[in-house]
Design an enzyme around this catalytic site. Sequence first.
Site, PDB file in Angstrom:
ATOM      1  N   ASP A 176      26.363 -24.464 -24.548  1.00 48.13           N
ATOM      2  CA  ASP A 176      26.463 -23.183 -23.850  1.00 48.13           C
ATOM      3  C   ASP A 176      25.057 -22.581 -23.718  1.00 48.13           C
ATOM      4  O   ASP A 176      24.394 -22.363 -24.720  1.00 48.13           O
ATOM      5  CB  ASP A 176      27.349 -22.282 -24.710  1.00 48.13           C
ATOM      6  CG  ASP A 176      27.828 -21.049 -23.972  1.00 48.13           C
ATOM      7  OD1 ASP A 176      28.805 -20.440 -24.435  1.00 48.13           O
ATOM      8  OD2 ASP A 176      27.205 -20.689 -22.957  1.00 48.13           O
ATOM      9  N   ARG A 229      20.454  -6.673 -26.077  1.00 48.51           N
ATOM     10  CA  ARG A 229      21.691  -6.474 -26.840  1.00 48.51           C
ATOM     11  C   ARG A 229      21.393  -5.734 -28.131  1.00 48.51           C
ATOM     12  O   ARG A 229      22.141  -4.843 -28.535  1.00 48.51           O
ATOM     13  CB  ARG A 229      22.351  -7.818 -27.161  1.00 48.51           C
ATOM     14  CG  ARG A 229      22.888  -8.510 -25.934  1.00 48.51           C
ATOM     15  CD  ARG A 229      23.606  -9.798 -26.289  1.00 48.51           C
ATOM     16  NE  ARG A 229      23.624 -10.676 -25.114  1.00 48.51           N
ATOM     17  CZ  ARG A 229      24.409 -11.738 -24.974  1.00 48.51           C
ATOM     18  NH1 ARG A 229      25.248 -12.083 -25.949  1.00 48.51           N
ATOM     19  NH2 ARG A 229      24.364 -12.468 -23.888  1.00 48.51           N
ATOM     20  N   ASP A 238      27.315 -22.704 -16.697  1.00 46.91           N
ATOM     21  CA  ASP A 238      26.379 -22.840 -17.812  1.00 46.91           C
ATOM     22  C   ASP A 238      26.998 -23.452 -19.072  1.00 46.91           C
ATOM     23  O   ASP A 238      26.503 -23.238 -20.172  1.00 46.91           O
ATOM     24  CB  ASP A 238      25.813 -21.476 -18.176  1.00 46.91           C
ATOM     25  CG  ASP A 238      26.743 -20.721 -19.081  1.00 46.91           C
ATOM     26  OD1 ASP A 238      27.932 -20.675 -18.774  1.00 46.91           O
ATOM     27  OD2 ASP A 238      26.280 -20.205 -20.113  1.00 46.91           O
ATOM     28  N   GLU A 239      28.094 -24.177 -18.927  1.00 44.69           N
ATOM     29  CA  GLU A 239      28.759 -24.750 -20.099  1.00 44.69           C
ATOM     30  C   GLU A 239      29.084 -26.208 -19.858  1.00 44.69           C
ATOM     31  O   GLU A 239      29.535 -26.559 -18.768  1.00 44.69           O
ATOM     32  CB  GLU A 239      30.099 -24.055 -20.340  1.00 44.69           C
ATOM     33  CG  GLU A 239      30.046 -22.773 -21.083  1.00 44.69           C
ATOM     34  CD  GLU A 239      31.453 -22.234 -21.177  1.00 44.69           C
ATOM     35  OE1 GLU A 239      32.101 -22.462 -22.190  1.00 44.69           O
ATOM     36  OE2 GLU A 239      31.901 -21.631 -20.172  1.00 44.69           O
TER      37      GLU A 239
END
Length: 544
Positions: free
Chosen positions: A20, A62, A122-123
């Site tokens: 990921d 974040r 994106d995985e």
Amino acid sequence: MPVARPEPSDSRTRIIAHVDLDCFYVQVEQRKQPELRGLPTAVVQYNEWKGGALIAVSYEARKLGVSRHMRGDDAKEVCPQIHLVQVPVARGKADLNTYRNAGSEVVSVLARKGRCERASIDEVYLDLTDSAEAMLRETPPESLESINEEARKSHILGLKSEDANDAQENVSKWLCRSDANHQDKLLACGALIVAELRMEVLKETQFTCSAGIAHNKMLAKLVSGMNKPAQQTVVPFSSVKGLLESLPIKKMKQLGGKLGTSLQTELGVNTVGDLLQFSEEKLQERFGINTGTWLWNIARGINGEEVQGRLLPKSHGAGKSFPGPRALKTIASVQHWLNQLCDELNERICCDLDQNKRIAHNFTVYASAYKSCDSESYKKFPSKSCPLRYGTAKIQEDAFNLFQAGLREYIGSHGVKTLGHHHNGWGITSLSVSASKIVPIPSGTGSITKYFHGQYTSPFSKETQDSFVKEAMPLSPSVKAIQSWNQLISCNLRIMYRLWVYKSRKEFYGKIRIHLVLQQCRQMMVLAREPPHHYPQEVDVAHL
DNA sequence: CATTTTCTTGCT
DNA sequence: AGCAAGAAA
């Protein structure tokens, strides 16, 4: 609804990884603008309304309180230093191509070490069973005098002293344990391979990623995000039970939505462990045979899903929403936006044709709408599809026809006569077009007759084919004749002619390899496909 | 009627 | 064929 899959028939212990990318869109933008590296950054879509919608947030941002679901303006408020990068816009809509392409770069690195499935932009899932077995045979971890730095930073679920100072020592020891069972040894090999792959991804694409390594897809996916960014997590068989028993049911893939909610409210199940009390029969009774078995299995960490060897998407779509007062109120504006969407779609399917030699066969138009007259009876705008034709103008024509078929149905019996009035009674809040049923152009030598009968449907009527072959074809055409025919006859007939020419050449000279010809003919036939004879019609219920 | 734009899978 | 659900950035 999720469905149970049988375990792979050979029942070997599998080594599966889920990889990921970390806040992927941000990383793509940071690679383009390296000044942004290490700074609080987010990617926003548009910025007209409240600063746009955040779709990816860097880990620095974040930490400073920025989360997705925020608008750009909210992010600026909690974190004034944040750098907001906009998604590129083309044809008046968001253009995600740079991210798709960046995802492809990563896939091509990861696909080198085993079966690889591109699960999203994106995985990626990897089946590393073969590589791990090979490593265990040839260079098992215990034989290595030093374990690579990245692998030493792995998190081993259930390993004691995860947070102790000498955690890395413990990891090294776990990875190299000579008394481990076979499963754990394979898993250790998997972890070494994935650490290596992640370093290659970083070196070749500059992107960091996180990964989960386990014995099946479900467990690998579950833990890949557990230690982010740029870290990997391993699930030894012995820690599966402990991992699942206290895990909130909603954290499981497929249970984040309505199915998870019904588990909570109807069965009082809040953790995966709570599921263990229910018999397989009971779960099947409540959720159906497939989903019931699937639930019973995942409660026990069992998941037979195979990693599909698929590096390319199965469909392409282009869409745009028109929220609030931007809702489309006129046919002309709908047509304008359909034209934009179709233009993008055509570009993407043509790109797929050139780069991957794949042809899309199905075209669908979706829309959402509201009826301002009776907000009581909300109705879904029906999606409509037809055979896909290549070429912007052709797709646009089909899209508009499909939309109109949908609109007639949507307005339905409430056919308000609003011609000449200002207010239509409806508004379109989103539009999208998509191309699906994408199949590779077959390569290799094969019989050309397949293109006329059976395996592939000819876009030409039987009469067209017959009359052409009978009337237009001289025997044993010369090269000169081919050239002059190519100039003279129409596109469709030219294709027929080429097919015939190569067929007859094959008969005459016996050994001509025709695989390239097959590709060309197939492409040309699709590109020249005739328009659908009719677009989906509304069924007159009263008449039945 | 404000997150938006993808994409996949399974049901009917 | 059309729809619904789910997931992801």
